[in-house]
Design a protein around this motif. Structure first.
Motif, mmCIF file in Angstrom:
data_model
loop_
_atom_site.group_PDB
_atom_site.id
_atom_site.type_symbol
_atom_site.label_atom_id
_atom_site.label_comp_id
_atom_site.label_asym_id
_atom_site.label_seq_id
_atom_site.Cartn_x
_atom_site.Cartn_y
_atom_site.Cartn_z
ATOM 1 N N LEU A 100 0.829 -1.206 0.000
ATOM 2 C CA LEU A 100 0.000 0.000 0.000
ATOM 3 C C LEU A 100 0.866 1.261 0.000
ATOM 4 C CD1 LEU A 100 -2.830 -0.923 2.524
ATOM 5 C CD2 LEU A 100 -3.058 -0.579 0.066
ATOM 6 N N GLY A 101 1.944 1.250 0.753
ATOM 7 C CA GLY A 101 2.850 2.396 0.760
ATOM 8 C C GLY A 101 3.451 2.651 -0.610
ATOM 9 N N LEU A 102 3.828 1.579 -1.286
ATOM 10 C CA LEU A 102 4.377 1.718 -2.633
ATOM 11 C C LEU A 102 3.334 2.282 -3.592
ATOM 12 C CD1 LEU A 102 6.780 1.238 -4.517
ATOM 13 C CD2 LEU A 102 5.884 -1.052 -4.926
ATOM 14 N N ILE A 103 2.104 1.841 -3.470
ATOM 15 C CA ILE A 103 1.028 2.373 -4.309
ATOM 16 C C ILE A 103 0.809 3.857 -4.012
ATOM 17 C CG2 ILE A 103 -1.460 2.258 -4.766
ATOM 18 C CD1 ILE A 103 -1.216 -0.801 -4.295
ATOM 19 N N GLY A 104 0.839 4.232 -2.726
ATOM 20 C CA GLY A 104 0.687 5.638 -2.358
ATOM 21 C C GLY A 104 1.795 6.504 -2.927
ATOM 22 N N VAL A 105 3.032 5.999 -2.891
ATOM 23 C CA VAL A 105 4.165 6.744 -3.449
ATOM 24 C C VAL A 105 4.001 6.910 -4.957
ATOM 25 C CG1 VAL A 105 6.644 6.609 -3.908
ATOM 26 C CG2 VAL A 105 5.781 6.171 -1.614
ATOM 27 N N VAL A 106 3.606 5.850 -5.639
ATOM 28 C CA VAL A 106 3.438 5.916 -7.098
ATOM 29 C C VAL A 106 2.316 6.882 -7.468
ATOM 30 C CG1 VAL A 106 2.721 4.566 -9.115
ATOM 31 C CG2 VAL A 106 4.430 3.646 -7.549
ATOM 32 N N LEU A 107 1.186 6.807 -6.758
ATOM 33 C CA LEU A 107 0.089 7.737 -7.047
ATOM 34 C C LEU A 107 0.495 9.183 -6.768
ATOM 35 C CD1 LEU A 107 -3.032 5.849 -5.661
ATOM 36 C CD2 LEU A 107 -2.473 6.302 -8.047
ATOM 37 N N GLY A 108 1.206 9.399 -5.668
ATOM 38 C CA GLY A 108 1.669 10.744 -5.353
ATOM 39 C C GLY A 108 2.631 11.268 -6.395
ATOM 40 N N ARG A 109 3.521 10.413 -6.868
ATOM 41 C CA ARG A 109 4.493 10.820 -7.896
ATOM 42 C C ARG A 109 3.797 11.140 -9.225
ATOM 43 N NH1 ARG A 109 7.430 13.661 -10.091
ATOM 44 N NH2 ARG A 109 9.175 12.999 -11.353
ATOM 45 N N LEU A 110 2.813 10.313 -9.578
ATOM 46 C CA LEU A 110 2.061 10.584 -10.806
ATOM 47 C C LEU A 110 1.305 11.911 -10.712
ATOM 48 C CD1 LEU A 110 0.567 7.105 -11.765
ATOM 49 C CD2 LEU A 110 2.170 8.470 -13.103
ATOM 50 N N ALA A 111 0.674 12.146 -9.561
ATOM 51 C CA ALA A 111 -0.065 13.399 -9.390
ATOM 52 C C ALA A 111 0.876 14.588 -9.392
ATOM 53 C CB ALA A 111 -0.860 13.351 -8.086
ATOM 54 N N LEU A 112 2.061 14.425 -8.809
ATOM 55 C CA LEU A 112 3.032 15.510 -8.790
ATOM 56 C C LEU A 112 3.554 15.809 -10.195
ATOM 57 C CD1 LEU A 112 4.294 17.299 -6.622
ATOM 58 C CD2 LEU A 112 6.175 15.677 -6.499
ATOM 59 N N ALA A 113 3.739 14.779 -10.981
ATOM 60 C CA ALA A 113 4.220 14.960 -12.352
ATOM 61 C C ALA A 113 3.164 15.606 -13.242
ATOM 62 C CB ALA A 113 4.634 13.620 -12.947
ATOM 63 N N ARG A 114 1.903 15.356 -12.967
ATOM 64 C CA ARG A 114 0.842 15.889 -13.815
ATOM 65 C C ARG A 114 0.322 17.248 -13.375
ATOM 66 N NH1 ARG A 114 -2.862 10.568 -15.103
ATOM 67 N NH2 ARG A 114 -1.188 9.393 -16.079
ATOM 68 N N SER A 115 0.688 17.662 -12.165
ATOM 69 C CA SER A 115 0.189 18.953 -11.703
ATOM 70 C C SER A 115 1.113 20.081 -12.154
ATOM 71 C CB SER A 115 0.070 18.953 -10.175
ATOM 72 O OG SER A 115 1.337 18.832 -9.588
ATOM 73 N N PRO A 116 0.530 21.193 -12.566
ATOM 74 C CA PRO A 116 1.359 22.322 -12.990
ATOM 75 C C PRO A 116 2.019 22.979 -11.788
ATOM 76 C CG PRO A 116 -0.951 22.928 -13.075
ATOM 77 C CD PRO A 116 -0.886 21.464 -12.735
ATOM 78 N N ARG A 117 3.223 23.479 -11.998
ATOM 79 C CA ARG A 117 3.931 24.163 -10.912
ATOM 80 C C ARG A 117 3.323 25.532 -10.691
ATOM 81 N NH1 ARG A 117 9.521 22.288 -9.837
ATOM 82 N NH2 ARG A 117 9.770 20.437 -11.098
ATOM 83 N N SER A 118 3.180 25.867 -9.427
ATOM 84 C CA SER A 118 2.677 27.208 -9.125
ATOM 85 C C SER A 118 3.773 27.973 -8.390
ATOM 86 C CB SER A 118 1.425 27.127 -8.269
ATOM 87 O OG SER A 118 1.700 26.459 -7.062
ATOM 88 N N GLY A 119 4.013 29.168 -8.778
ATOM 89 C CA GLY A 119 5.098 29.968 -8.279
ATOM 90 C C GLY A 119 4.759 30.687 -7.054
#
Length: 119
Positions: A100-119
Motif C-alpha cells: 500500500l505504501g508503494l502504491i501511495g508513493v506511485v500515485l503521489g508521484r504521478l499526481a506531482l508529475a501531472r500537476s502544474p507548478r505554481s510559483g
C-alpha cells in the motif's frame, strides 16, 4: 451456550483471539499507507481536472510522505518481528502495508508529475 464459552476460553488464554501488540504495528503502518493511497488518488484526480479547483500538488506531496512513512513503519515491523506469516505477529499485515505504501508513493508521484507548478 455454556459449552461454546468453555471451548472459547482456552483459545483466549493462548492469545489467539484479539489484536496483540504484534499486529498493532502492522495495522498502524497499513492505515498510514492506506491514507496515503486515498490522498494520492484524490490528488491524481484533482491534477487531471476531474474534481476540485486546485492542482493537486499539495495532496501529491502528502501522499508521497505518507506512503514513505507507511513503508518505513512496515519495514521496521518486518525487521523486528519474529515468526512467520500466520503466527499472529502481523507480518502479513506489514507486507500488505509495504504494498500500500508503494502504491501511495506511485500515485503521489504521478499526481506531482501531472500537476502544474505554481510559483
Amino acid at each position: 451456550m455454556l459449552g461454546g464459552v468453555g471451548l472459547a476460553a482456552p483459545a483466549a488464554a493462548q492469545g489467539v483471539i484479539g489484536t496483540g501488540s504484534g499486529r498493532a504495528g502492522a495495522t498502524v503502518a497499513a492505515v498510514v499507507a492506506l491514507i496515503g493511497v486515498a490522498v494520492g488518488g484524490l490528488a491524481l484526480a484533482r491534477s487531471a481536472g476531474r474534481i476540485g479547483a486546485g492542482n493537486g500538488r499539495d495532496g501529491a506531496i502528502v501522499a508521497l510522505v505518507l506512503g514513505v512513512i507507511g513503508m518505513l513503519l512496515a519495514g521496521l515491523h518486518l525487521a523486528t518481528s519474529t515468526g512467520g506469516v500466520g503466527t499472529g505477529n502481523g507480518r502479513g499485515g506489514a507486507i500488505v502495508a509495504l504494498a500500500l505504501g508503494l502504491i501511495g508513493v506511485v500515485l503521489g508521484r504521478l499526481a506531482l508529475a501531472r500537476s502544474p507548478r505554481s510559483g
